[in-house]
Design an enzyme around this catalytic site. Structure first.
Site, PDB file in Angstrom:
ATOM      1  N   SER A  97      63.953  48.656  44.612  1.00 50.21           N
ATOM      2  CA  SER A  97      64.432  47.406  44.042  1.00 50.21           C
ATOM      3  C   SER A  97      63.559  46.228  44.445  1.00 50.21           C
ATOM      4  CB  SER A  97      65.862  47.141  44.520  1.00 50.21           C
ATOM      5  OG  SER A  97      65.887  47.024  45.942  1.00 50.21           O
ATOM      6  N   PRO A 123      68.422  33.268  55.837  1.00 52.14           N
ATOM      7  CA  PRO A 123      67.688  33.921  54.732  1.00 52.14           C
ATOM      8  C   PRO A 123      68.593  34.429  53.622  1.00 52.14           C
ATOM      9  CG  PRO A 123      66.812  34.627  56.842  1.00 52.14           C
ATOM     10  CD  PRO A 123      68.045  33.830  57.144  1.00 52.14           C
ATOM     11  N   ASP A 125      72.265  33.752  53.350  1.00 52.49           N
ATOM     12  CA  ASP A 125      73.343  32.849  52.952  1.00 52.49           C
ATOM     13  C   ASP A 125      72.850  31.611  52.218  1.00 52.49           C
ATOM     14  OD1 ASP A 125      75.068  34.592  54.177  1.00 52.49           O
ATOM     15  OD2 ASP A 125      75.135  33.469  56.070  1.00 52.49           O
ATOM     16  N   HIS A 181      31.402  59.118  11.909  1.00 51.17           N
ATOM     17  CA  HIS A 181      31.170  60.379  12.630  1.00 51.17           C
ATOM     18  C   HIS A 181      29.862  60.336  13.429  1.00 51.17           C
ATOM     19  CE1 HIS A 181      34.380  62.429  10.273  1.00 51.17           C
ATOM     20  NE2 HIS A 181      33.947  61.638   9.308  1.00 51.17           N
ATOM     21  N   SER A 311      18.176  51.781  37.895  1.00 47.75           N
ATOM     22  CA  SER A 311      18.025  53.055  38.588  1.00 47.75           C
ATOM     23  C   SER A 311      17.370  52.844  39.941  1.00 47.75           C
ATOM     24  CB  SER A 311      17.169  54.015  37.753  1.00 47.75           C
ATOM     25  OG  SER A 311      16.876  55.192  38.468  1.00 47.75           O
ATOM     26  N   LYS A 317      13.975  50.951  34.410  1.00 52.14           N
ATOM     27  CA  LYS A 317      15.173  51.318  33.663  1.00 52.14           C
ATOM     28  C   LYS A 317      16.225  50.211  33.790  1.00 52.14           C
ATOM     29  CE  LYS A 317      18.009  55.398  32.792  1.00 52.14           C
ATOM     30  NZ  LYS A 317      19.292  54.744  32.514  1.00 52.14           N
ATOM     31  N   GLU A 324      29.674  49.017  30.470  1.00 55.08           N
ATOM     32  CA  GLU A 324      30.132  50.124  31.308  1.00 55.08           C
ATOM     33  C   GLU A 324      31.276  49.679  32.213  1.00 55.08           C
ATOM     34  OE1 GLU A 324      26.696  51.498  33.385  1.00 55.08           O
ATOM     35  OE2 GLU A 324      25.890  52.594  31.668  1.00 55.08           O
TER      36      GLU A 324
END
Length: 454
Positions: A97, A123, A125, A181, A311, A317, A324
Site C-alpha cells: 500500500s 505523524p 493524528d 518489407h 569503436s 567508425k 540506439e
C-alpha cells in the site's frame, strides 16, 4: 552510528540521531532491503503537495487549527525546495500500500514542524489527519503522473513534432526510394516519410491528453477503503481545490472513491500509452539507423551528426548512438508497461497492494520518454544531412518504378521489364524504351519519381 530512541505502537526502536524520520520509517528501512531503488524526487514532491493540500482542507473543516496547518504547509514547502529530498530512504519493494513511505513523509513533516515552529504535531493524528495510506498513495501516483506528463512529456512530444515538421519542410522536394518489407517500393519524398513520424507522435499525444482527464480524478478523501471514514464532509472537494491552487492543475474528486482505491486500471491505460510512445520512438530510431547505415555498404541515404568515436578497435567508425539509446529507452518502457500492467491486476477487494512498483515504473517511463523525445529531435533529426547523389542513383535504377506503367502495358510486361532492369543493373527508363512502343518522352513523364509521389 549515533542513535536516539523513538517509539511507536509496537514499542521502541533506535533511529540515526540526525534523521528526520522516526520509528515507523526506521522499522521499514530495516525490514525492506531488497534493492537500491527509491521513490524518485517527483513522487516525493507530489506526496508533499498532497500533505500540504490535506492540511489546508483540514484547517477549513476545523480538524486542524490554522497555525497547525500553516506549519505543515511550511514543512512541505521545505521538502519541495529540495531537488533531491534526502530524508526518504525506503526501498520501492515494501508494503504494497506504500504505508511505509506515507509514514516516512508524516514523520519527516512532524520533525520539520517541530524544528521550524516548535509545535508538537503527531505523524498520525495531525499530519495524517483525514487520510489513510490507502488513499494518499494512489492519489500521489495520479498527481505525480499528471504533473510529469503535463510539465515534461507533453512538451517534449510537441517539440519532437515541431522539429520533424521543420525538417520535413526543408526536404519537401527530395524524392527517395520507398521500402516495404525492407525491399524497394514506390518513391516518396522525405517530407512524406517524416510526416508519418509526426502523425504517429501526434496519435500518442492525443491519447495521452485524453488520459489526463482520468488521471486528475483523485480518490483522496476515501481514506481506508473508499467510504470516507474519519474524513470530514467536503474534505475531498476542499483537498482538490487546495491542490489545484498549489499546482495549477485541474484535479477533482473521483466519482467513485472505492474504485480509485481498489483499482489501478487508469494507470494501466496510461502505461499502455507510454508504451505506444516508446513504440513510435523505436520506429523512428530504426528508420534513422537504416537510412544512416553504411556509409559504403548500407543504404547511406542520410548522415547523422557524428557525436563520438564508435569503436575501441576500428578507427574512424561512427555509430548512430542517439537512435540506439532511444531504442533502449523504448525497450525499458515496454518492460515497465508489463510491470505496471501485471501490478494493476493485483487489486484484491478494496485495495491494490502493488502501488509502489506502479509508481516507480510509471514515473520512470515518463521521464525516459521525455528525455528520449528531445534527444531524438535535437541530436538526430534536426541536423541530419541527405546524401543526394546516393539517393538519386538508387532512385533512377529502382525497378519498382515500372508500377506506373501497369495501365499502359499490363502487369506481366511491366514485371518482365523490372526483372530485366534489375538483372542488367540498368535504369528502368532505358529498358522500358526498348521493350515498349511508348515514346521516351511519355515514358519519362510516366516514370518521373517526383510525379509518382503526388
Amino acid at each position: 552510528m549515533a542513535t536516539r530512541t523513538e517509539t511507536d505502537s509496537m514499542g521502541s526502536v533506535e533511529v540515526p540521531v540526525d534523521a528526520l524520520w522516526r520509528a515507523q520509517t526506521e522499522r521499514a528501512r530495516q525490514n525492506f532491503q531488497l534493492s537500491s531503488l527509491r521513490f524518485p524526487a517527483r513522487f516525493i514532491h507530489a506526496l508533499a503537495q498532497v500533505k500540504a493540500a490535506a492540511a489546508k482542507a483540514n484547517a477549513k473543516a476545523g480538524v486542524l487549527t490554522q497555525p497547525q496547518a500553516q506549519a505543515i504547509i511550511a514543512a512541505a514547502d521545505t521538502i519541495l525546495a529540495q531537488a533531491e529530498p534526502d530524508s526518504f530512504p525506503l526501498d520501492i519493494f515494501q508494503t504494497g500500500s506504500g504505508t511505509s513511505t506515507n509514514m516516512n513523509m508524516n514523520e519527516v513533516l512532524s520533525s520539520l514542524v517541530k524544528q521550524q515552529s516548535g509545535l508538537e504535531l503527531h505523524p498520525n493524528d495531525h499530519i495524517n489527519a483525514s487520510q489513510s495510506s490507502n488513499d494518499v498513495i494512489p492519489t500521489t501516483i495520479l498527481v505525480s503522473s499528471t504533473l510529469a506528463i503535463s510539465q515534461q512529456l507533453l512538451p517534449a512530444l510537441q517539440h519532437l513534432q515541431q522539429v520533424i515538421k521543420q525538417k520535413a519542410t526543408s526536404l519537401k522536394d527530395v524524392v527517395k526510394t520507398g521500402r516495404t518489407h525492407l525491399m524497394d517500393a514506390m518513391p516518396l519524398t522525405f517530407a512524406q516519410e517524416l510526416s508519418a513520424w509526426a502523425a504517429q507522435v501526434n496519435h500518442t499525444q492525443v491519447t495521452l491528453e485524453q488520459h489526463l482527464q482520468l488521471l486528475q480524478q483523485l480518490p483522496q478523501g476515501g481514506t481506508a477503503i473508499g467510504s470516507g471514514v474519519n474524513a470530514p464532509d467536503g474534505f475531498a472537494a476542499d483537498f482538490c481545490q487546495a491542490l489545484n491552487e498549489r499546482s495549477a492543475a485541474q484535479f477533482c474528486p473521483a466519482a467513485n472513491l472505492f474504485a480509485g482505491i481498489a483499482g489501478q486500471e487508469v494507470n494501466a491505460m496510461v502505461s499502455g500509452t507510454l508504451n505506444a510512445i516508446g513504440t513510435v520512438l523505436l520506429k523512428i530510431s530504426n528508420d534513422l539507423r537504416w537510412m544512416n547505415s553504411g556509409p559504403l555498404a548500407g543504404l547511406g541515404e542520410i548522415s547523422l551528426t557524428a557525436l563520438q568515436p564508435g569503436s575501441s578497435i576500428m578507427p574512424g567508425k561512427v555509430n548512430p548512438v542517439i537512435p540506439e539509446a532511444v531504442a533502449m529507452v523504448a525497450v525499458q518502457v515496454a518492460g515497465n508497461y508489463h510491470t505496471v500492467s501485471a501490478a494493476a491486476q493485483q487489486g484484491n477487494f478494496q485495495l491494490n497492494v502493488m502501488l509502489p512498483v506502479i509508481a516507480y515504473n510509471q514515473l520512470q517511463s515518463i521521464e525516459l520518454l521525455s528525455h528520449a523525445a528531445r534527444a531524438l529531435a535535437d541530436q538526430a533529426i534536426a541536423d541530419f544531412s541527405v546524401n543526394h547523389q546516393r539517393i538519386n542513383a538508387v532512385l533512377a535504377r529502382n525497378p519498382i518504378l515500372v508500377t506506373a506503367l501497369n495501365r499502359e502495358i499490363g502487369y506481366n510486361q511491366a514485371a518482365a521489364i523490372a526483372k530485366q532492369a534489375y538483372q542488367q543493373q540498368r535504369d528502368i527508363l532505358d529498358v522500358a524504351a526498348e521493350q515498349t512502343d511508348l515514346d521516351r518522352d511519355t515514358l519519362a513523364r510516366l516514370l518521373d519519381p517526383k510525379r509518382l509521389t503526388e
